[in-house]
Design a protein around this motif. Structure first.
Motif, PDB file in Angstrom:
ATOM      1  N   ARG A  79       0.300  -1.848  -0.253  1.00  0.00           N
ATOM      2  CA  ARG A  79       0.071  -0.142   0.378  1.00  0.00           C
ATOM      3  C   ARG A  79       0.671   1.257   0.412  1.00  0.00           C
ATOM      4  NH1 ARG A  79      -5.203   1.268   4.078  1.00  0.00           N
ATOM      5  NH2 ARG A  79      -5.367   3.555   3.362  1.00  0.00           N
ATOM      6  N   ARG A  80       2.152   0.959   0.774  1.00  0.00           N
ATOM      7  CA  ARG A  80       2.899   2.241   0.375  1.00  0.00           C
ATOM      8  C   ARG A  80       3.558   2.803  -0.088  1.00  0.00           C
ATOM      9  NH1 ARG A  80       6.702   0.738   4.626  1.00  0.00           N
ATOM     10  NH2 ARG A  80       4.334   1.496   6.248  1.00  0.00           N
ATOM     11  N   GLU A  81       3.561   1.425  -0.742  1.00  0.00           N
ATOM     12  CA  GLU A  81       4.693   1.595  -2.709  1.00  0.00           C
ATOM     13  C   GLU A  81       3.500   2.254  -3.600  1.00  0.00           C
ATOM     14  OE1 GLU A  81       5.511  -2.099  -3.339  1.00  0.00           O
ATOM     15  OE2 GLU A  81       7.515  -2.727  -1.159  1.00  0.00           O
ATOM     16  N   VAL A  82       2.441   1.432  -3.295  1.00  0.00           N
ATOM     17  CA  VAL A  82       1.318   2.644  -4.685  1.00  0.00           C
ATOM     18  C   VAL A  82       1.504   3.836  -4.228  1.00  0.00           C
ATOM     19  CG1 VAL A  82      -0.701   2.267  -5.119  1.00  0.00           C
ATOM     20  CG2 VAL A  82       0.176   0.213  -4.780  1.00  0.00           C
ATOM     21  N   ARG A  83       1.195   4.036  -2.583  1.00  0.00           N
ATOM     22  CA  ARG A  83       1.054   5.450  -2.113  1.00  0.00           C
ATOM     23  C   ARG A  83       2.585   6.404  -3.094  1.00  0.00           C
ATOM     24  NH1 ARG A  83      -0.717   5.890   3.960  1.00  0.00           N
ATOM     25  NH2 ARG A  83      -2.645   4.961   3.473  1.00  0.00           N
ATOM     26  N   ALA A  84       3.615   6.123  -3.211  1.00  0.00           N
ATOM     27  CA  ALA A  84       5.167   6.454  -3.640  1.00  0.00           C
ATOM     28  C   ALA A  84       4.599   6.480  -4.736  1.00  0.00           C
ATOM     29  CB  ALA A  84       5.687   6.150  -3.178  1.00  0.00           C
ATOM     30  N   ILE A  85       4.406   5.783  -6.029  1.00  0.00           N
ATOM     31  CA  ILE A  85       4.258   5.585  -6.844  1.00  0.00           C
ATOM     32  C   ILE A  85       3.093   6.838  -7.401  1.00  0.00           C
ATOM     33  CG2 ILE A  85       2.534   3.951  -7.804  1.00  0.00           C
ATOM     34  CD1 ILE A  85       6.469   4.696  -9.139  1.00  0.00           C
ATOM     35  N   LEU A  86       2.231   6.659  -6.116  1.00  0.00           N
ATOM     36  CA  LEU A  86       0.939   7.774  -6.767  1.00  0.00           C
ATOM     37  C   LEU A  86       1.487   9.430  -6.573  1.00  0.00           C
ATOM     38  CD1 LEU A  86      -2.229   8.725  -7.645  1.00  0.00           C
ATOM     39  CD2 LEU A  86      -2.731   8.068  -5.220  1.00  0.00           C
TER      40      LEU A  86
ATOM     41  N   ASP B 257      10.600  -2.824 -10.753  1.00  0.00           N
ATOM     42  CA  ASP B 257       9.832  -3.647 -11.020  1.00  0.00           C
ATOM     43  C   ASP B 257       8.732  -2.531 -12.080  1.00  0.00           C
ATOM     44  OD1 ASP B 257       6.703  -1.851 -10.775  1.00  0.00           O
ATOM     45  OD2 ASP B 257       6.458  -3.089  -9.798  1.00  0.00           O
ATOM     46  N   ARG B 258       8.271  -3.688 -13.318  1.00  0.00           N
ATOM     47  CA  ARG B 258       8.683  -2.741 -14.191  1.00  0.00           C
ATOM     48  C   ARG B 258       7.608  -1.197 -14.642  1.00  0.00           C
ATOM     49  NH1 ARG B 258       9.112  -4.185 -19.624  1.00  0.00           N
ATOM     50  NH2 ARG B 258       9.694  -6.580 -18.869  1.00  0.00           N
ATOM     51  N   ASN B 259       6.072  -1.491 -13.692  1.00  0.00           N
ATOM     52  CA  ASN B 259       5.116  -0.292 -13.830  1.00  0.00           C
ATOM     53  C   ASN B 259       5.739   1.111 -12.989  1.00  0.00           C
ATOM     54  OD1 ASN B 259       3.733  -2.141 -15.353  1.00  0.00           O
ATOM     55  ND2 ASN B 259       2.810  -2.853 -13.384  1.00  0.00           N
ATOM     56  N   LYS B 260       6.598   1.020 -11.817  1.00  0.00           N
ATOM     57  CA  LYS B 260       7.297   1.952 -11.168  1.00  0.00           C
ATOM     58  C   LYS B 260       8.238   2.188 -12.339  1.00  0.00           C
ATOM     59  CE  LYS B 260       5.990  -0.268  -6.800  1.00  0.00           C
ATOM     60  NZ  LYS B 260       5.082  -1.262  -7.300  1.00  0.00           N
ATOM     61  N   TYR B 261       9.099   2.004 -12.272  1.00  0.00           N
ATOM     62  CA  TYR B 261       9.826   2.623 -13.089  1.00  0.00           C
ATOM     63  C   TYR B 261       9.702   3.387 -14.433  1.00  0.00           C
ATOM     64  CZ  TYR B 261      13.628   2.909 -17.073  1.00  0.00           C
ATOM     65  OH  TYR B 261      14.610   3.019 -17.679  1.00  0.00           O
ATOM     66  N   PHE B 262       8.068   2.776 -15.169  1.00  0.00           N
ATOM     67  CA  PHE B 262       7.419   3.717 -16.277  1.00  0.00           C
ATOM     68  C   PHE B 262       7.340   4.447 -15.803  1.00  0.00           C
ATOM     69  CE2 PHE B 262       6.638  -0.837 -18.913  1.00  0.00           C
ATOM     70  CZ  PHE B 262       8.030  -0.761 -19.331  1.00  0.00           C
ATOM     71  N   VAL B 263       6.833   4.881 -14.439  1.00  0.00           N
ATOM     72  CA  VAL B 263       6.241   6.203 -13.757  1.00  0.00           C
ATOM     73  C   VAL B 263       7.461   7.367 -13.645  1.00  0.00           C
ATOM     74  CG1 VAL B 263       5.235   7.551 -12.194  1.00  0.00           C
ATOM     75  CG2 VAL B 263       4.174   5.386 -13.245  1.00  0.00           C
ATOM     76  N   LEU B 264       8.427   6.449 -13.262  1.00  0.00           N
ATOM     77  CA  LEU B 264       9.840   7.065 -13.274  1.00  0.00           C
ATOM     78  C   LEU B 264      10.242   7.733 -14.775  1.00  0.00           C
ATOM     79  CD1 LEU B 264      11.830   7.859 -11.184  1.00  0.00           C
ATOM     80  CD2 LEU B 264      13.218   5.613 -11.779  1.00  0.00           C
ATOM     81  N   LEU B 265      10.377   6.952 -15.301  1.00  0.00           N
ATOM     82  CA  LEU B 265      10.565   7.083 -16.979  1.00  0.00           C
ATOM     83  C   LEU B 265      10.488   8.583 -17.569  1.00  0.00           C
ATOM     84  CD1 LEU B 265      13.005   5.970 -18.875  1.00  0.00           C
ATOM     85  CD2 LEU B 265      11.563   4.820 -20.127  1.00  0.00           C
ATOM     86  N   ALA B 266       8.819   8.115 -17.118  1.00  0.00           N
ATOM     87  CA  ALA B 266       8.141   9.554 -17.637  1.00  0.00           C
ATOM     88  C   ALA B 266       8.285  10.870 -17.421  1.00  0.00           C
ATOM     89  CB  ALA B 266       6.168   8.623 -17.207  1.00  0.00           C
ATOM     90  N   PHE B 267       9.295  11.586 -16.356  1.00  0.00           N
ATOM     91  CA  PHE B 267       9.462  12.393 -15.522  1.00  0.00           C
ATOM     92  C   PHE B 267      11.339  12.577 -15.712  1.00  0.00           C
ATOM     93  CE2 PHE B 267       5.450  11.002 -13.460  1.00  0.00           C
ATOM     94  CZ  PHE B 267       4.531  12.651 -14.673  1.00  0.00           C
ATOM     95  N   LEU B 268      11.570  11.664 -15.995  1.00  0.00           N
ATOM     96  CA  LEU B 268      13.388  11.610 -15.725  1.00  0.00           C
ATOM     97  C   LEU B 268      13.646  13.052 -16.579  1.00  0.00           C
ATOM     98  CD1 LEU B 268      15.405   9.992 -15.134  1.00  0.00           C
ATOM     99  CD2 LEU B 268      15.605   8.849 -16.998  1.00  0.00           C
ATOM    100  N   HIS B 269      13.217  13.201 -17.688  1.00  0.00           N
ATOM    101  CA  HIS B 269      13.527  14.833 -18.268  1.00  0.00           C
ATOM    102  C   HIS B 269      13.421  15.910 -17.567  1.00  0.00           C
ATOM    103  CE1 HIS B 269       9.208  14.353 -18.566  1.00  0.00           C
ATOM    104  NE2 HIS B 269       9.262  16.408 -19.022  1.00  0.00           N
ATOM    105  N   LEU B 270      12.815  16.077 -16.065  1.00  0.00           N
ATOM    106  CA  LEU B 270      13.069  16.829 -15.671  1.00  0.00           C
ATOM    107  C   LEU B 270      14.008  16.434 -15.021  1.00  0.00           C
ATOM    108  CD1 LEU B 270       8.736  16.467 -14.043  1.00  0.00           C
ATOM    109  CD2 LEU B 270       9.824  17.825 -16.048  1.00  0.00           C
ATOM    110  N   LEU B 271      15.172  15.901 -14.808  1.00  0.00           N
ATOM    111  CA  LEU B 271      16.656  15.737 -14.014  1.00  0.00           C
ATOM    112  C   LEU B 271      16.974  17.122 -14.671  1.00  0.00           C
ATOM    113  CD1 LEU B 271      17.572  12.151 -12.301  1.00  0.00           C
ATOM    114  CD2 LEU B 271      16.419  14.717 -11.535  1.00  0.00           C
TER     115      LEU B 271
END
Length: 488
Positions: free
Chosen positions: A302-309, A399-413
């Motif tokens: 549950r905490r992991e889902v919260r973090a990715i959201l 985790d593929r799904n969590k990584y994809f969310v991370l990848l979606a905003f990697l350009h902000l770095l």
């Protein structure tokens, strides 16, 4: 867990390089006035770090990087040079002439307390829990017992000097953590030492006539500059950028332990049983602060889902201020196939982020209807987003799904190097032979060993997908490496 393992050697090195200066300063101060010792110390540190930076990047790029940092963040770099280097060094050196070493180390050990107080206001995302605050107080009490064996008859005003140094250290750490977290640590520390040297030089010039030559004190000053203030300060900057400011400053409690041990082994001082027990108390309190206890250390879906959201919310709000409906639509388009985003999960997440002062909201007139609440990212929220993007956890990589969310905003770095580090982490994970069933290597199951055509299909899809992703990551990293000279 891996990040804890990676920062443990840094913490040990910083602990040693903060504990040794108590001994070195007392030796060097025999022939070097306080301000002269400050210039020698930080001048040697700056030359050491500039040498390392030159070996890494070449001298032209090193000078350009330092100049660019001073141009982009002049106030922050100046304040860090003053608060973390020049000012506390002079205060401690003066204090050593009038205050027992044990008392000095105790007062400096209060640095995490001041950081916690300042961070409660400036870094709300890193506010301490009650258990952590209790651990700090226990560690401070242990430090008081540890240094109680020293002389206590100092004149009343003089202990204010090391106490002011502790507050100054705290201010410098908060500036690095809040404003310079994304700066290259080596470049930042080199610029910091340059500022400290230049600021201290005019004061040192008035006391050059009082300098005497003795091999021992000058050797102590050299070690103090190259090892403690150069390489040690670099490690401390990296540590402050990687973990919270309070966690990085916990070495302030262990420095007196090192100081007492050095006094026992080098100067022949006796370590009493109460001091030994106090040292154990300090170390136990730091471990209790750093190690998650009980349920906090276990995986919590549950905490992991919260973090990715929360990462998706921070990412989208960094691009535009959005009302809840539009935010939910965008998050649903990004990760709705994994877990649909409902108002029941979105609004509690927004409430948590607002409570941490990462997100704010303001009313906006609706299009022919009632007023709507528009959510915006705060400066603190933007810094927290960059921290999460730059230093993802193991699950954000594996985790593929969590990584994809991370990848979606990697350009902000803002740093291409930071982006490349995240991509390399993912590539290393995909290449790891321990991944087992889905790995395209000699250990993978053969077609005739699979129990059904569906398992064979799963194996095929996983291999094709993994191969395609590895090819994309390799090509992307090669392209970023090719473009690096042109963009630096």
């Amino acid at each position: 867990m891996s990040q804890r393992r990676a920062t443990a050697p840094l913490g040990l090195w910083v602990t040693l390089t903060l504990g040794v200066p108590f001994l070195l300063i007392s030796i060097a101060a025999r022939v070097l006035p306080a301000d002269v010792l400050t210039v020698v110390r930080f001048g040697l540190a700056g030359l050491t770090l500039l040498t390392v930076l030159t070996v890494r990047d070449g001298l032209p790029r090193a000078i350009t990087a330092i100049g660019g940092l001073l141009r982009d963040r002049p106030v922050e770099v100046l304040l860090v040079g003053l608060c973390s280097a020049a000012l506390p060094s002079v205060l401690i050196t003066w204090g050593e002439h009038h205050v027992p070493t044990g008392t000095v180390s105790l007062l400096l050990a209060s640095t995490p307390i001041w950081i916690a107080v300042g961070g409660h206001v400036l870094l709300p995302a890193e506010r301490l829990r009650a258990r952590q605050a209790a651990c700090l107080l226990v560690a401070l009490g242990g430090t008081a017992l540890l240094t109680a064996g020293g002389r206590t008859g100092a004149s009343t005003p003089w202990p204010a000097l090391p106490l002011a140094a502790a507050v100054s250290y705290a201010a410098g750490s908060l500036i690095v953590r809040g404003r310079l977290r994304q700066a290259d640590a080596l470049t930042l520390t080199c610029a910091q030492m340059a500022v400290a040297t230049l600021v201290s030089a005019p004061f040192a010039a008035t006391h050059l006539a009082h300098v005497r030559w003795q091999a021992g004190p000058w050797a102590a000053a050299a070690v103090l500059g190259v090892v403690c203030s150069g390489l040690g300060w670099l490690a401390n900057t990296v540590l402050t950028q990687r973990v919270t400011a309070v966690q990085a400053s916990l070495v302030s409690f262990t420095a007196p332990v090192i100081s007492v041990l050095l006094g026992t082994t080098v100067l022949g001082e006796r370590l009493s049983p109460p001091q030994f027990a106090a040292a154990a108390t300090v170390l136990a309190a730091i471990m209790a602060f750093s190690v998650p206890s009980g349920r906090a250390g276990r995986p919590n879906p549950r905490r992991e889902v919260r973090a990715i959201l929360e990462l998706a919310i921070l990412g989208f709000l960094s691009e535009h201020a959005l009302h809840a409906y539009e935010l939910r639509r965008r998050i649903g388009a990004l990760m709705g196939h994994v877990r649909p985003v409902s108002d029941g999960s979105l609004y509690p997440a927004l409430h948590r982020l607002r409570r941490q002062e990462l997100v704010t909201r303001r009313p906006e007139p609706g299009a022919g209807g009632p007023r709507r609440q528009v959510f915006e990212l705060t400066d603190v929220g933007r810094a927290e987003l960059l921290r999460r993007l730059e230093r993802p956890g193991e699950l954000e990589i594996s985790d593929r799904n969590k990584y994809f969310v991370l990848l979606a905003f990697l350009h902000l770095l803002p740093s291409a190097d930071a982006q490349a580090r995240v991509l390399r982490q993912r590539l290393e994970f995909l290449r790891d032979p321990r991944r087992g069933f889905f790995v395209d290597d000699d250990r993978a199951l053969r077609q005739d060993e699979l129990r059904s055509p569906f398992q064979a299909g799963l194996q095929h899809i996983a291999r094709v997908t993994s191969s395609a992703e590895r090819a994309w990551l390799t090509g992307m990293l090669d392209a970023m490496e090719t473009e690096r000279p042109a963009t630096s």
